[in-house]
Write a protein that holds these residues in place. Sequence first.
Motif, PDB file in Angstrom:
ATOM      1  N   ILE A   1     -13.854   4.597  18.272  1.00 50.76           N
ATOM      2  CA  ILE A   1     -13.989   3.867  19.538  1.00 50.76           C
ATOM      3  C   ILE A   1     -14.616   2.502  19.307  1.00 50.76           C
ATOM      4  CG2 ILE A   1     -15.045   3.914  21.829  1.00 50.76           C
ATOM      5  CD1 ILE A   1     -14.990   6.990  21.626  1.00 50.76           C
TER       6      ILE A   1
ATOM      7  N   ALA B   1      -9.142  -3.517  27.607  1.00 51.95           N
ATOM      8  CA  ALA B   1     -10.230  -4.322  27.044  1.00 51.95           C
ATOM      9  C   ALA B   1      -9.690  -5.622  26.464  1.00 51.95           C
ATOM     10  CB  ALA B   1     -10.971  -3.531  25.973  1.00 51.95           C
TER      11      ALA B   1
ATOM     12  N   THR C   1      -4.780   7.850  26.315  1.00 51.43           N
ATOM     13  CA  THR C   1      -6.214   7.641  26.497  1.00 51.43           C
ATOM     14  C   THR C   1      -6.725   6.513  25.618  1.00 51.43           C
ATOM     15  OG1 THR C   1      -6.524   9.988  27.033  1.00 51.43           O
ATOM     16  CG2 THR C   1      -8.479   8.747  26.386  1.00 51.43           C
TER      17      THR C   1
ATOM     18  N   ASN D   1      -4.921   3.030  26.670  1.00 53.18           N
ATOM     19  CA  ASN D   1      -5.418   2.463  27.925  1.00 53.18           C
ATOM     20  C   ASN D   1      -6.698   1.677  27.711  1.00 53.18           C
ATOM     21  OD1 ASN D   1      -3.332   3.395  29.486  1.00 53.18           O
ATOM     22  ND2 ASN D   1      -4.468   5.083  30.410  1.00 53.18           N
ATOM     23  N   TYR D   2      -7.586   2.223  26.891  1.00 52.71           N
ATOM     24  CA  TYR D   2      -8.847   1.509  26.642  1.00 52.71           C
ATOM     25  C   TYR D   2      -8.606   0.207  25.890  1.00 52.71           C
ATOM     26  CZ  TYR D   2     -13.247   0.073  24.655  1.00 52.71           C
ATOM     27  OH  TYR D   2     -14.324  -0.678  24.268  1.00 52.71           O
TER      28      TYR D   2
ATOM     29  N   ASN E   1     -14.858  -1.335  30.446  1.00 51.40           N
ATOM     30  CA  ASN E   1     -13.670  -0.534  30.116  1.00 51.40           C
ATOM     31  C   ASN E   1     -14.045   0.712  29.328  1.00 51.40           C
ATOM     32  OD1 ASN E   1     -10.959  -1.907  30.901  1.00 51.40           O
ATOM     33  ND2 ASN E   1     -12.219  -3.596  30.191  1.00 51.40           N
ATOM     34  N   LEU E   2     -15.171   0.648  28.621  1.00 52.79           N
ATOM     35  CA  LEU E   2     -15.645   1.818  27.900  1.00 52.79           C
ATOM     36  C   LEU E   2     -16.048   2.925  28.871  1.00 52.79           C
ATOM     37  CD1 LEU E   2     -16.184   2.818  25.025  1.00 52.79           C
ATOM     38  CD2 LEU E   2     -18.536   1.983  25.258  1.00 52.79           C
TER      39      LEU E   2
ATOM     40  N   ARG F   1     -14.624   3.482  31.786  1.00 50.80           N
ATOM     41  CA  ARG F   1     -13.361   4.076  32.231  1.00 50.80           C
ATOM     42  C   ARG F   1     -12.785   4.988  31.147  1.00 50.80           C
ATOM     43  NH1 ARG F   1     -10.357  -1.153  35.096  1.00 50.80           N
ATOM     44  NH2 ARG F   1     -12.196  -1.892  36.237  1.00 50.80           N
ATOM     45  N   PHE F   2     -12.921   4.551  29.911  1.00 49.22           N
ATOM     46  CA  PHE F   2     -12.446   5.364  28.798  1.00 49.22           C
ATOM     47  C   PHE F   2     -13.193   6.699  28.746  1.00 49.22           C
ATOM     48  CE2 PHE F   2     -13.218   6.743  24.407  1.00 49.22           C
ATOM     49  CZ  PHE F   2     -11.920   7.028  24.006  1.00 49.22           C
TER      50      PHE F   2
END
Length: 282
Positions: free
Chosen positions: A170, A99, A91, A94-95, A132-133, A135-136
């Motif tokens: 994050i 990004a 998880t 991927n972010y 992308n955040l 999606r995260f």
Amino acid sequence: MDQPQKWTETIEDKHSLFNLELKEVWKYKDLVYMFVKRDFVSGFKQTILGPIWFFINPILTTIVYLIVFGKIAKLPTDGAPSLLFYLAGVTLWNYFSSALTGTSYTFSGNAAIFGKVYFPRLVTPISIVISNLMRFGVQMLLFIIVWLYYFSKGEIQPNWWWMLATPFLILLMAVFALGAGMIFSSLTTKYKDLNMILGFGVSLYMYATPVIYPASSLTGIFRKLAYYNPLSGIFECFKYAWMGVGSFSPLMLGISTIIILIIFMIGLVIFNKVEKTFMDTV
């Protein structure tokens, strides 16, 4: 006598290399929203499952890691449930990787737009980080669902205080991806070869980061080097907070924060310098 004409807006190069242009970026917040929406829609346009891929991707990746690294290679997970351990790493990774890769193509991927319309160039990488955040956030929801299952069974002992640091972790990943992405994007305007090695480099970097293994499993010089990997402190803190495992220390997170801020400032300087002349070399 004609009155001197007054302009409502004047576009001129007056920003310093360290200027974030946040005030000007805020003026173009609608454009940021449009770019985020474009990235979200175009990513799943003409697909059958659409946003469901947000869930499928981490699930399949986690299953592969569970079989290859958990069952075959038998890598340790510091006592955490293997499925949850790998899902946490997937998880976060991927972010960061998406990004970083997205921002790395800021200049080369948007040259046609940059050459025709003026807007703060920083809008583009910021919009990529934000998209992308989103999606995260969806994948984080999947992680929380699995986490609740193991928590209800009493198989994990989370650290509630450090869980509050999750938004900060994050943010650190976003700033790191933005800073490193701006560096790569600026360099690829002149050195096209970097585009070829970027994907390979990101994949290789994953194995230098405690994604599929805990930092406690490292020994000797590799353990010392892990302290200076900006992502090590983030990943170890996240696992320690949510699962109560790992060799996390506040010092590790402090080192990660300092290195990430340095990389971001370097990326900002290079980005602001290259954006003035990149159309001559892209």
